[in-house]
Design a protein around this motif. Structure first.
Motif, short mmCIF file in Angstrom:
data_model
loop_
_atom_site.label_atom_id
_atom_site.label_comp_id
_atom_site.label_asym_id
_atom_site.label_seq_id
_atom_site.Cartn_x
_atom_site.Cartn_y
_atom_site.Cartn_z
N ILE B 9 8.45 -11.90 -25.31
CA ILE B 9 7.56 -12.60 -24.38
C ILE B 9 6.86 -11.59 -23.47
N LEU B 10 7.65 -10.64 -22.95
CA LEU B 10 7.08 -9.65 -22.03
C LEU B 10 6.05 -8.76 -22.73
N THR B 11 6.28 -8.50 -24.04
CA THR B 11 5.32 -7.68 -24.78
C THR B 11 3.95 -8.38 -24.82
N PHE B 12 3.99 -9.67 -25.11
CA PHE B 12 2.72 -10.41 -25.14
C PHE B 12 2.09 -10.46 -23.74
N ALA B 13 2.93 -10.65 -22.74
CA ALA B 13 2.42 -10.67 -21.36
C ALA B 13 1.76 -9.33 -21.04
N ALA B 14 2.42 -8.22 -21.45
CA ALA B 14 1.88 -6.90 -21.16
C ALA B 14 0.53 -6.71 -21.84
N PHE B 200 -3.19 -5.13 -9.28
CA PHE B 200 -3.06 -5.72 -10.62
C PHE B 200 -2.60 -4.66 -11.63
N CYS B 201 -3.15 -3.45 -11.51
CA CYS B 201 -2.75 -2.37 -12.41
C CYS B 201 -1.28 -2.00 -12.20
N ILE B 202 -0.84 -2.01 -10.93
CA ILE B 202 0.57 -1.71 -10.67
C ILE B 202 1.46 -2.74 -11.34
N LEU B 203 1.07 -4.02 -11.23
CA LEU B 203 1.83 -5.09 -11.91
C LEU B 203 1.85 -4.85 -13.42
N VAL B 207 5.23 -4.17 -15.74
CA VAL B 207 5.64 -5.00 -16.88
C VAL B 207 5.75 -4.13 -18.13
N LEU B 208 4.79 -3.23 -18.31
CA LEU B 208 4.81 -2.33 -19.47
C LEU B 208 6.09 -1.49 -19.45
N VAL B 211 8.98 -3.55 -20.58
CA VAL B 211 8.95 -3.71 -22.04
C VAL B 211 9.51 -2.47 -22.73
N PHE B 212 9.01 -1.30 -22.31
CA PHE B 212 9.49 -0.04 -22.91
C PHE B 212 10.99 0.11 -22.69
N LEU B 213 11.42 -0.16 -21.46
CA LEU B 213 12.83 0.02 -21.11
C LEU B 213 13.71 -0.88 -21.97
N LEU B 214 13.34 -2.17 -22.08
CA LEU B 214 14.17 -3.11 -22.83
C LEU B 214 14.19 -2.74 -24.31
#
Lengths: 233, 233
Positions: B9-14, B200-203, B207-208, B211-214
């Motif tokens: 889900i987070l990948t799509f969000a990113a 917005f870029c910080i957000l 999130v990115l 995603v990488f961490l998980l």
């Protein structure tokens, strides 16, 4: 009282072992002298030029601490190798000692080796580089060496206990050690510069000395907390 | 919910956030103008540079927390988490250094080339990068899993303690910075549209990072499972 006796016994062991083999001290002193020679050839045009006195002082400070930092790594690299390879570490861990005392004793031995090497090589340094006017504030240099060595030995002892377990342990220690002592190095250079300047005042150096003292305290306290985790086998 | 599902889900969000952020950076945010009314296009790199730096610090903070938790609970999942975070952090710090150099090369010309050795922030980030490269080297060079966990935790903790000392020492050593301070204690020093874009870029980058961490964490978990299976066989 009991602690000081135990530390004394551990330090005595290191010093006797070193006096019998002399492998660390000789290598360190020769290495420092070679570094002086190589650096002065590399910087020969700058050293020959008629520099302003504060520029010359900072150049010499850089030469001095570069040589000392590399020599320190050379010595620290060996400090746990014998303990590990010849099984002495197992004996130490079995002994009824507080684990932190092993760290503290090793720290003191490393400090003594480093100070001995620096005491010998500072004469060579003076012969090679120092002019007559550079000795007036020599107490600053002595304070710098003591404050710097406390931090270098504390961080170095902790990291060499870690690095000795790695695959390429001789390569690993400098990589771990140098970035960690950057704060010491950066405050030692200006401090040593002032030591060579006859115009230096206490106000110039007190901030740097306070910073070094803080660094020393932090890296003497933290290993006490974490050293148990490093030697736990 | 399973971790792999959350990552998906987070990948799509990113992905959605990245596309939106590119639009915001190049279309929504106004082009910066200098005093003479000239457009400064290279200022756009700020929208990547600052979020990358923020994420890098966040990543190293996670390494620090992971180290403490590992030493407390002796659970290998914290080691995997900390090591994954360090890997992502090193990549992000590399990008911070690259984007910063690119910006500085244009903004500080012709006084500086690609690097400014007297600046606090640049040099602190450089040492930070070296410290965590050393962390990764240490992880790669120790085979025994349980030992590696303890050593990495200790090194992660002391390098995190070292970072403020590095910053302070560079401040004492070269007491100036020409690095612009966008985020001050009094708030943001920016045009509102630019500010929204930056936030917005910080957000997006946070999130990115997650995603990488998980993803890297699950990879580490799988590698550990394989080792366990091998031992059983």
């Amino acid at each position: 009282m009991r602690f000081s006796k135990q530390i004394y016994a551990l330090v005595e062991k290191d010093i006797i072992a070193e006096l019998r083999s002399k492998e660390i001290l000789n290598a360190m002193v020769i290495f420092v002298i070679i570094t002086f020679v190589i650096l002065s050839f590399g910087l020969s045009d700058i050293l020959k030029a008629n520099l302003k006195v504060d520029l010359e002082a900072v150049l010499l400070a850089g030469i001095l601490w570069l040589a000392f930092a590399f020599a320190a790594v050379l010595g620290l690299n060996r400090s746990f190798v014998h303990e590990k390879d010849e099984g002495c570490m197992d004996g130490l861990l079995l002994a009824p000692l507080d684990r932190s005392l092993i760290f503290f004793a090793k720290f003191i031995s490393n400090l003594i080796f480093l100070l001995t090497v620096q005491f010998i090589s500072i004469f060579v340094f003076a012969v090679f580089f120092l002019k007559d006017g550079f000795y007036q504030k020599f107490w600053i240099l002595i304070a710098a060496i003591i404050l710097g060595d406390l931090g270098i030995s504390a961080v170095g002892t902790l990291l060499s206990a870690i690095a000795v377990n790695g695959k390429a342990r001789d390569l690993l220690l400098p990589i771990l050690f140098f970035p960690m002592i950057i704060p010491v190095y950066l405050s030692l250079i200006p401090l040593t510069k002032y030591a060579f300047l006859s115009t230096a005042k206490l106000a110039d150096v007190s901030g740097l000395m306070q910073f070094l003292a803080v660094y020393d305290i932090v890296f003497l306290v933290v290993p006490f907390i974490v050293f148990d985790f490093i030697v736990e086998d | 919910m399973k971790l792999s599902r959350i990552t998906e889900i987070l990948t799509f969000a990113a992905m959605a956030l990245i596309v939106t952020s590119i639009w915001m950076v190049f279309r929504y945010a106004p082009v910066a103008v200098d005093d003479a009314g000239q457009a400064i296009l290279y200022q756009k790199i700020m929208y990547y540079h600052i979020p990358l730096a923020w994420v890098a610090f966040l990543a190293f903070f996670v390494v620090f927390i992971g180290g403490i938790l590992y030493l407390k609970k002796q659970d290998s999942k914290y080691e995997i988490l900390a090591y994954s975070s360090a890997q992502v952090g090193v990549i992000f710090t590399s990008l911070v250094l690259i984007t910063g150099s690119m910006w500085g090369h244009l903004a500080w010309a012709p006084d500086f080339g690609w690097w400014n050795w007297s600046d606090i922030r640049l040099n602190t980030t450089l040492i930070l990068w070296l410290l965590y490269l050393a962390y990764l080297m240490l992880g790669a060079s120790i085979k025994e899993e349980e030992k590696r966990g303890r050593f990495l935790a200790v090194f992660g903790i002391i390098s995190f303690i070292d970072v403020p000392l590095v910053a302070l020492s560079i401040k004492l050593w070269a007491s100036r910075t020409i690095h612009p301070a966008i985020i001050k204690s009094s708030g943001f020093d920016l045009d509102p549209a630019m500010k929204i874009t930056l936030l917005f870029c910080i957000l997006t980058f946070t999130v990115l990072y997650v995603v990488f961490l998980l993803t890297r964490y699950q990879l580490g978990k799988l590698a550990e499972d394989i080792e366990l299976f091998k031992e059983k066989l």
